[in-house]
Scaffold this motif. Structure first.
Motif, PDB file in Angstrom:
ATOM      1  N   LEU A 161      37.456  38.856  46.087  1.00  0.00           N
ATOM      2  CA  LEU A 161      37.311  38.574  44.661  1.00  0.00           C
ATOM      3  C   LEU A 161      35.811  38.520  44.376  1.00  0.00           C
ATOM      4  O   LEU A 161      35.086  37.750  45.003  1.00  0.00           O
ATOM      5  CB  LEU A 161      37.964  37.245  44.294  1.00  0.00           C
ATOM      6  N   LEU A 162      35.341  39.370  43.460  1.00  0.00           N
ATOM      7  CA  LEU A 162      33.935  39.394  43.069  1.00  0.00           C
ATOM      8  C   LEU A 162      33.824  39.080  41.588  1.00  0.00           C
ATOM      9  O   LEU A 162      34.707  39.433  40.804  1.00  0.00           O
ATOM     10  CB  LEU A 162      33.303  40.763  43.348  1.00  0.00           C
ATOM     11  N   TRP A 163      32.724  38.426  41.191  1.00  0.00           N
ATOM     12  CA  TRP A 163      32.551  38.135  39.770  1.00  0.00           C
ATOM     13  C   TRP A 163      31.072  38.062  39.413  1.00  0.00           C
ATOM     14  O   TRP A 163      30.208  37.863  40.266  1.00  0.00           O
ATOM     15  CB  TRP A 163      33.280  36.863  39.367  1.00  0.00           C
ATOM     16  N   LYS A 164      30.795  38.265  38.124  1.00  0.00           N
ATOM     17  CA  LYS A 164      29.438  38.287  37.610  1.00  0.00           C
ATOM     18  C   LYS A 164      28.759  36.926  37.758  1.00  0.00           C
ATOM     19  O   LYS A 164      29.413  35.883  37.755  1.00  0.00           O
ATOM     20  CB  LYS A 164      29.436  38.689  36.131  1.00  0.00           C
ATOM     21  N   GLU A 165      27.437  36.968  37.848  1.00  0.00           N
ATOM     22  CA  GLU A 165      26.655  35.756  38.073  1.00  0.00           C
ATOM     23  C   GLU A 165      26.838  34.735  36.955  1.00  0.00           C
ATOM     24  O   GLU A 165      26.915  33.528  37.199  1.00  0.00           O
ATOM     25  CB  GLU A 165      25.171  36.124  38.200  1.00  0.00           C
ATOM     26  N   GLU A 166      26.935  35.219  35.711  1.00  0.00           N
ATOM     27  CA  GLU A 166      27.015  34.296  34.571  1.00  0.00           C
ATOM     28  C   GLU A 166      28.403  33.694  34.376  1.00  0.00           C
ATOM     29  O   GLU A 166      28.586  32.780  33.575  1.00  0.00           O
ATOM     30  CB  GLU A 166      26.604  35.022  33.288  1.00  0.00           C
ATOM     31  N   LEU A 167      29.397  34.188  35.115  1.00  0.00           N
ATOM     32  CA  LEU A 167      30.772  33.718  34.959  1.00  0.00           C
ATOM     33  C   LEU A 167      31.057  32.544  35.904  1.00  0.00           C
ATOM     34  O   LEU A 167      30.656  32.568  37.067  1.00  0.00           O
ATOM     35  CB  LEU A 167      31.736  34.859  35.247  1.00  0.00           C
ATOM     36  N   LYS A 168      31.758  31.551  35.406  1.00  0.00           N
ATOM     37  CA  LYS A 168      32.133  30.411  36.238  1.00  0.00           C
ATOM     38  C   LYS A 168      33.559  30.615  36.772  1.00  0.00           C
ATOM     39  O   LYS A 168      34.506  30.720  35.992  1.00  0.00           O
ATOM     40  CB  LYS A 168      32.066  29.110  35.434  1.00  0.00           C
ATOM     41  N   VAL A 169      33.682  30.694  38.099  1.00  0.00           N
ATOM     42  CA  VAL A 169      34.972  30.883  38.756  1.00  0.00           C
ATOM     43  C   VAL A 169      35.116  29.853  39.867  1.00  0.00           C
ATOM     44  O   VAL A 169      34.230  29.720  40.710  1.00  0.00           O
ATOM     45  CB  VAL A 169      35.095  32.308  39.348  1.00  0.00           C
ATOM     46  N   TRP A 211      47.909  31.609  32.301  1.00  0.00           N
ATOM     47  CA  TRP A 211      47.940  32.219  33.629  1.00  0.00           C
ATOM     48  C   TRP A 211      48.022  33.736  33.565  1.00  0.00           C
ATOM     49  O   TRP A 211      48.835  34.310  32.831  1.00  0.00           O
ATOM     50  CB  TRP A 211      49.149  31.667  34.373  1.00  0.00           C
ATOM     51  N   LEU A 212      47.169  34.399  34.352  1.00  0.00           N
ATOM     52  CA  LEU A 212      47.199  35.850  34.535  1.00  0.00           C
ATOM     53  C   LEU A 212      47.365  36.147  36.024  1.00  0.00           C
ATOM     54  O   LEU A 212      46.642  35.594  36.857  1.00  0.00           O
ATOM     55  CB  LEU A 212      45.905  36.489  34.034  1.00  0.00           C
ATOM     56  N   VAL A 213      48.320  37.023  36.356  1.00  0.00           N
ATOM     57  CA  VAL A 213      48.522  37.470  37.733  1.00  0.00           C
ATOM     58  C   VAL A 213      48.367  38.987  37.749  1.00  0.00           C
ATOM     59  O   VAL A 213      49.021  39.687  36.976  1.00  0.00           O
ATOM     60  CB  VAL A 213      49.925  37.089  38.266  1.00  0.00           C
ATOM     61  N   ILE A 214      47.506  39.488  38.625  1.00  0.00           N
ATOM     62  CA  ILE A 214      47.258  40.932  38.675  1.00  0.00           C
ATOM     63  C   ILE A 214      47.131  41.374  40.124  1.00  0.00           C
ATOM     64  O   ILE A 214      46.645  40.626  40.971  1.00  0.00           O
ATOM     65  CB  ILE A 214      45.987  41.293  37.876  1.00  0.00           C
ATOM     66  N   ALA A 270      42.402  31.244  41.411  1.00  0.00           N
ATOM     67  CA  ALA A 270      41.160  30.684  40.874  1.00  0.00           C
ATOM     68  C   ALA A 270      41.320  30.254  39.423  1.00  0.00           C
ATOM     69  O   ALA A 270      42.242  30.677  38.728  1.00  0.00           O
ATOM     70  CB  ALA A 270      40.043  31.718  40.989  1.00  0.00           C
ATOM     71  N   TRP A 271      40.412  29.391  38.990  1.00  0.00           N
ATOM     72  CA  TRP A 271      40.276  29.037  37.587  1.00  0.00           C
ATOM     73  C   TRP A 271      39.043  29.736  37.053  1.00  0.00           C
ATOM     74  O   TRP A 271      37.991  29.762  37.708  1.00  0.00           O
ATOM     75  CB  TRP A 271      40.141  27.521  37.401  1.00  0.00           C
ATOM     76  N   VAL A 272      39.156  30.311  35.860  1.00  0.00           N
ATOM     77  CA  VAL A 272      38.069  31.075  35.250  1.00  0.00           C
ATOM     78  C   VAL A 272      37.674  30.430  33.926  1.00  0.00           C
ATOM     79  O   VAL A 272      38.540  30.121  33.098  1.00  0.00           O
ATOM     80  CB  VAL A 272      38.493  32.542  35.008  1.00  0.00           C
ATOM     81  N   ASN A 273      36.371  30.236  33.737  1.00  0.00           N
ATOM     82  CA  ASN A 273      35.877  29.719  32.464  1.00  0.00           C
ATOM     83  C   ASN A 273      35.658  30.882  31.521  1.00  0.00           C
ATOM     84  O   ASN A 273      34.733  31.680  31.695  1.00  0.00           O
ATOM     85  CB  ASN A 273      34.565  28.956  32.678  1.00  0.00           C
ATOM     86  N   GLY A 274      36.531  30.997  30.527  1.00  0.00           N
ATOM     87  CA  GLY A 274      36.456  32.107  29.585  1.00  0.00           C
ATOM     88  C   GLY A 274      35.564  31.860  28.398  1.00  0.00           C
ATOM     89  O   GLY A 274      35.687  32.553  27.383  1.00  0.00           O
ATOM     90  N   GLY A 275      34.652  30.890  28.504  1.00  0.00           N
ATOM     91  CA  GLY A 275      33.734  30.612  27.399  1.00  0.00           C
ATOM     92  C   GLY A 275      34.432  29.959  26.221  1.00  0.00           C
ATOM     93  O   GLY A 275      34.998  28.872  26.350  1.00  0.00           O
ATOM     94  N   GLU A 276      34.438  30.619  25.082  1.00  0.00           N
ATOM     95  CA  GLU A 276      35.017  30.053  23.861  1.00  0.00           C
ATOM     96  C   GLU A 276      36.512  29.779  24.000  1.00  0.00           C
ATOM     97  O   GLU A 276      37.041  28.850  23.382  1.00  0.00           O
ATOM     98  CB  GLU A 276      34.770  30.997  22.682  1.00  0.00           C
ATOM     99  N   VAL A 277      37.212  30.574  24.799  1.00  0.00           N
ATOM    100  CA  VAL A 277      38.663  30.394  24.940  1.00  0.00           C
ATOM    101  C   VAL A 277      39.004  29.317  25.980  1.00  0.00           C
ATOM    102  O   VAL A 277      40.161  28.960  26.157  1.00  0.00           O
ATOM    103  CB  VAL A 277      39.367  31.715  25.323  1.00  0.00           C
ATOM    104  N   GLY A 278      37.997  28.818  26.696  1.00  0.00           N
ATOM    105  CA  GLY A 278      38.227  27.759  27.681  1.00  0.00           C
ATOM    106  C   GLY A 278      38.650  28.294  29.046  1.00  0.00           C
ATOM    107  O   GLY A 278      38.602  29.500  29.304  1.00  0.00           O
ATOM    108  N   TRP A 279      39.084  27.389  29.909  1.00  0.00           N
ATOM    109  CA  TRP A 279      39.479  27.753  31.271  1.00  0.00           C
ATOM    110  C   TRP A 279      40.866  28.391  31.282  1.00  0.00           C
ATOM    111  O   TRP A 279      41.737  28.021  30.487  1.00  0.00           O
ATOM    112  CB  TRP A 279      39.502  26.519  32.165  1.00  0.00           C
ATOM    113  N   TRP A 280      41.058  29.356  32.193  1.00  0.00           N
ATOM    114  CA  TRP A 280      42.383  29.919  32.404  1.00  0.00           C
ATOM    115  C   TRP A 280      42.589  30.195  33.892  1.00  0.00           C
ATOM    116  O   TRP A 280      41.654  30.184  34.684  1.00  0.00           O
ATOM    117  CB  TRP A 280      42.633  31.168  31.563  1.00  0.00           C
TER     118      TRP A 280
END
Length: 308
Positions: A70-78, A132-135, A90-100
């Motif tokens: 799992l890779l993610w951008k530096e500015e993203l909180k995972v 929740w998103l599963v991919i 993982a939990w992802v901080n989607g900014g304005e939409v909050g954590w998912w």
């Protein structure tokens, strides 16, 4: 803003790494989930650089099979919560939409152990109430319409998968592109196509990203299609005029020399103090026109052939 998922089967191969870099460069994902990596540790830095990612979480392969990244951008909180040979949660901080809640999922390749994958998915549902998103590659289909060629899939096998999806409150996000995501050709020449890769989400997650669209991409280096989930409607990029590039394939055509010779002579006849510049410009224009007329759009043709 997009999310990329791909069962790319072996990132120790430079050709596969370059194909991954090409997809990442085009889709510009903020998160990349890779399966069947069979990764050599010394290649991890190269892959991060190719994917333009600063952060990663690796589940090493066992022998010559498996492996997840799992890779993610530096500015993203995972925040990676749990992992196994078949998932990264993982939990992802989607900014304005909050954590998912994000789960990169790889269904067990052996049918006899597929029930373990479904049990894992049901357990992950109970760990949080976040959207929740599963991919990933589930190694299973939901119905016979998602399979072409080969033997008929046992109905119970598909029913167990559908039952798990329903139990978890997940919905299939659909797709844009080719109907199937996996292709296999038997030794007797029979082709089998199935839709094994998909994205599933809860209604809560879908309300966060109502315009999310899943695209089935094409690639010639893996038997699985890369999945690109566009979280927002993408704005059309302004087209920039491409720089001229001399194509080495032109040299294989005997007519190329004549095109260059005629262009050079035309450039010399133009009244100017910059004769060399005129000749080069004339060559560029004439070669480009000749290429368009004789060969067409090579890049587009390659993409169409890959998709076919």
């Amino acid at each position: 803003m997009s999310l990329l998922s791909w069962n790319c089967r072996g990132l120790g191969n430079l050709r596969t790494v370059n194909a991954l870099a090409k997809v990442v460069n085009k889709e510009e994902p903020i998160i990349v989930f890779l399966m069947e990596t069979k990764l050599k540790k010394d290649w991890l830095v190269l892959i991060k650089e190719k994917c333009k990612m600063k952060n990663c979480f690796v589940v090493p392969s066992v022998g010559n099979s498996g492996g997840l990244i799992l890779l993610w951008k530096e500015e993203l909180k995972v925040d990676v919560r749990t992992f196994s040979q078949n998932h990264i949660d993982a939990w992802v901080n989607g900014g304005e939409v909050g954590w998912w809640h994000l789960t990169g999922f790889y269904g067990h390749p052996y049918t006899a152990k597929r029930h373990e994958s479904w049990a894992k998915l049901k357990h992950l549902k109970s760990t949080t109430s976040l959207p929740w998103l599963v991919i990933g590659d589930f190694n299973e289909i939901m119905g016979l319409s998602e399979k072409e060629g080969g033997s008929i899939r046992p109905r119970k096998q598909m029913a167990d998968f559908v039952s798990t999806i329903d139990h978890c409150g997940l919905c299939d996000l659909g797709f844009i592109g080719s109907k199937f995501t996996w292709l296999y050709q038997t030794t007797s020449g029979i082709q089998i196509r199935e839709r094994l890769d998909r994205a599933l989400a809860t209604l809560e997650w879908m309300s966060l990203y109502p315009t999310a669209k899943l695209h089935h991409l094409s690639s010639s280096v893996s038997d699985h299609s890369p999945l690109s989930l566009h979280l927002f409607q993408q704005q059309k990029k302004r087209r920039h005029k491409k720089n001229f590039r001399f194509e080495s394939m032109w040299l294989k055509d005997l007519r190329c020399e004549m095109v260059v010779k005629n262009a050079w002579e035309s450039g010399q006849l133009m009244e100017s103090d910059w004769v060399l510049h005129n000749c080069l410009e004339r060559c560029k224009v004439d070669l480009s026109s000749w290429n368009a007329m004789e060969f067409g759009h090579v890049g587009r043709t390659i993409r169409e052939l890959q998709t076919k």
